[in-house]
Design a protein around this motif. Structure first.
Motif, PDB file in Angstrom:
ATOM      1  N   GLY A   1       0.819  -1.216   0.000  1.00 25.68           N
ATOM      2  CA  GLY A   1       0.000   0.000   0.000  1.00 25.68           C
ATOM      3  C   GLY A   1       0.849   1.260   0.000  1.00 25.68           C
ATOM      4  N   LEU A   2       1.910   1.252   0.821  1.00 25.83           N
ATOM      5  CA  LEU A   2       2.845   2.378   0.848  1.00 25.83           C
ATOM      6  C   LEU A   2       3.520   2.549  -0.503  1.00 25.83           C
ATOM      7  N   GLY A   3       3.768   1.435  -1.170  1.00 27.18           N
ATOM      8  CA  GLY A   3       4.360   1.495  -2.507  1.00 27.18           C
ATOM      9  C   GLY A   3       3.477   2.237  -3.484  1.00 27.18           C
ATOM     10  N   PHE A   4       2.171   1.911  -3.476  1.00 25.15           N
ATOM     11  CA  PHE A   4       1.248   2.571  -4.405  1.00 25.15           C
ATOM     12  C   PHE A   4       0.996   4.034  -4.039  1.00 25.15           C
ATOM     13  N   VAL A   5       0.903   4.296  -2.736  1.00 24.76           N
ATOM     14  CA  VAL A   5       0.558   5.649  -2.299  1.00 24.76           C
ATOM     15  C   VAL A   5       1.763   6.589  -2.304  1.00 24.76           C
ATOM     16  N   TRP A   6       2.939   6.077  -1.875  1.00 20.46           N
ATOM     17  CA  TRP A   6       4.097   6.956  -1.726  1.00 20.46           C
ATOM     18  C   TRP A   6       5.251   6.623  -2.670  1.00 20.46           C
ATOM     19  N   ALA A   7       5.680   5.361  -2.728  1.00 21.63           N
ATOM     20  CA  ALA A   7       6.920   5.023  -3.430  1.00 21.63           C
ATOM     21  C   ALA A   7       6.836   5.259  -4.936  1.00 21.63           C
ATOM     22  N   ILE A   8       5.759   4.827  -5.579  1.00 25.90           N
ATOM     23  CA  ILE A   8       5.658   5.005  -7.033  1.00 25.90           C
ATOM     24  C   ILE A   8       5.586   6.482  -7.412  1.00 25.90           C
ATOM     25  N   PRO A   9       4.704   7.290  -6.768  1.00 26.84           N
ATOM     26  CA  PRO A   9       4.674   8.716  -7.145  1.00 26.84           C
ATOM     27  C   PRO A   9       5.964   9.460  -6.791  1.00 26.84           C
ATOM     28  N   THR A  10       6.618   9.078  -5.703  1.00 25.57           N
ATOM     29  CA  THR A  10       7.792   9.816  -5.237  1.00 25.57           C
ATOM     30  C   THR A  10       9.084   9.330  -5.878  1.00 25.57           C
ATOM     31  N   LEU A  11       9.268   8.019  -5.969  1.00 21.58           N
ATOM     32  CA  LEU A  11      10.547   7.456  -6.384  1.00 21.58           C
ATOM     33  C   LEU A  11      10.581   6.978  -7.828  1.00 21.58           C
ATOM     34  N   GLY A  12       9.464   7.021  -8.514  1.00 16.42           N
ATOM     35  CA  GLY A  12       9.434   6.642  -9.920  1.00 16.42           C
ATOM     36  C   GLY A  12       9.727   5.166 -10.145  1.00 16.42           C
TER      37      GLY A  12
ATOM     38  N   PHE B   1      12.180   3.264  -9.151  1.00 14.50           N
ATOM     39  CA  PHE B   1      12.508   2.537  -7.936  1.00 14.50           C
ATOM     40  C   PHE B   1      11.252   2.226  -7.131  1.00 14.50           C
ATOM     41  N   GLY B   2      10.263   3.092  -7.176  1.00  9.84           N
ATOM     42  CA  GLY B   2       8.989   2.835  -6.509  1.00  9.84           C
ATOM     43  C   GLY B   2       8.275   1.632  -7.095  1.00  9.84           C
ATOM     44  N   TRP B   3       8.347   1.480  -8.428  1.00  8.13           N
ATOM     45  CA  TRP B   3       7.763   0.294  -9.059  1.00  8.13           C
ATOM     46  C   TRP B   3       8.505  -0.962  -8.621  1.00  8.13           C
ATOM     47  N   ILE B   4       9.830  -0.891  -8.529  1.00  7.82           N
ATOM     48  CA  ILE B   4      10.621  -2.037  -8.068  1.00  7.82           C
ATOM     49  C   ILE B   4      10.243  -2.364  -6.629  1.00  7.82           C
ATOM     50  N   TRP B   5      10.165  -1.349  -5.783  1.00  3.09           N
ATOM     51  CA  TRP B   5       9.784  -1.511  -4.377  1.00  3.09           C
ATOM     52  C   TRP B   5       8.435  -2.230  -4.272  1.00  3.09           C
ATOM     53  N   THR B   6       7.435  -1.714  -4.996  1.00  2.00           N
ATOM     54  CA  THR B   6       6.089  -2.252  -4.916  1.00  2.00           C
ATOM     55  C   THR B   6       6.032  -3.669  -5.478  1.00  2.00           C
ATOM     56  N   GLY B   7       6.746  -3.900  -6.579  1.00  3.28           N
ATOM     57  CA  GLY B   7       6.788  -5.243  -7.154  1.00  3.28           C
ATOM     58  C   GLY B   7       7.438  -6.243  -6.214  1.00  3.28           C
ATOM     59  N   ALA B   8       8.554  -5.856  -5.595  1.00  7.43           N
ATOM     60  CA  ALA B   8       9.228  -6.747  -4.631  1.00  7.43           C
ATOM     61  C   ALA B   8       8.321  -7.004  -3.438  1.00  7.43           C
TER      62      ALA B   8
END
Length: 189
Positions: free
Chosen positions: A150-161, A163-170
């Motif tokens: 959830g943090l990946g979708f809400v924060w990591a993808i919009p903020t980290l681009g 790397f956020g997709w990698i974070w959320t996928g992992a």
């Protein structure tokens, strides 16, 4: 030192690395939001004519900070992304996929001698079940994984681009693995 003692010592070091990594990340995350408006000097910092700035995403503007704050923000961000984050991932992989794990669950704090065939080494009893502590830890892990995705979708993808997709996928991959493990334990109980 015997091989068994080295493996046991490595398990404790790996658990400590995971705990320190998560603590450092959440400290960095909280500090970035409260002190620097969702920014940090490593990714969003600049120096212009001897003045130190951090881009605050919350306000959409550069904000001047002291040299000490700018340096601290840069060092803390580097420690998260280049030191504790890779060590945490490596430690989790070691704890999850070490060769001994296939024979029995060997977390340093959760001792259960469940084999893939379901026999208990201590009692010789067939079909032994994981104890309640392991089930609760698995359930906590699922809840934590859901929060991370959830943090990946809400924060990591919009903020980290990217790397956020990698974070959320992992995080989603770890969630699937943990959910399968939890459900297989529940079916055996």
């Amino acid at each position: 030192m015997s091989g068994f003692k080295v493996k046991r010592w490595l398990e404790y070091v790996a658990v400590l690395a995971v705990l320190v990594g998560f603590a450092n990340f959440f400290w960095f995350f909280a500090e970035s939001i409260t002190r620097f408006g969702s920014g940090d000097a490593l990714a969003n910092g600049s120096i212009v004519a001897g003045h130190y700035y951090i881009y605050e995403k919350a306000h959409g503007a550069l904000v001047e900070v002291s040299r000490a704050d700018w340096t601290w923000s840069r060092l803390h961000a580097a420690s998260v992304w280049f030191l504790t984050f890779p060590l945490t991932i490596a430690s989790m992989l070691y704890l999850n996929w070490s060769p001994d794990r296939r024979a029995r669950f060997r977390g340093p704090f959760l001792r259960s001698r469940i084999t893939p065939a379901g026999s208990d080494h201590a009692t010789g009893e067939q079909g032994a079940r994981p104890d309640a502590l392991i089930s609760m830890a698995s359930l906590f892990g699922l809840v934590f994984n859901l929060a991370m995705v959830g943090l990946g979708f809400v924060w990591a993808i919009p903020t980290l681009g990217a790397f956020g997709w990698i974070w959320t996928g992992a995080g989603a991959l770890i969630l699937v693995v943990n959910a399968r493990r939890f459900l297989s334990w529940r079916r055996r109980s």
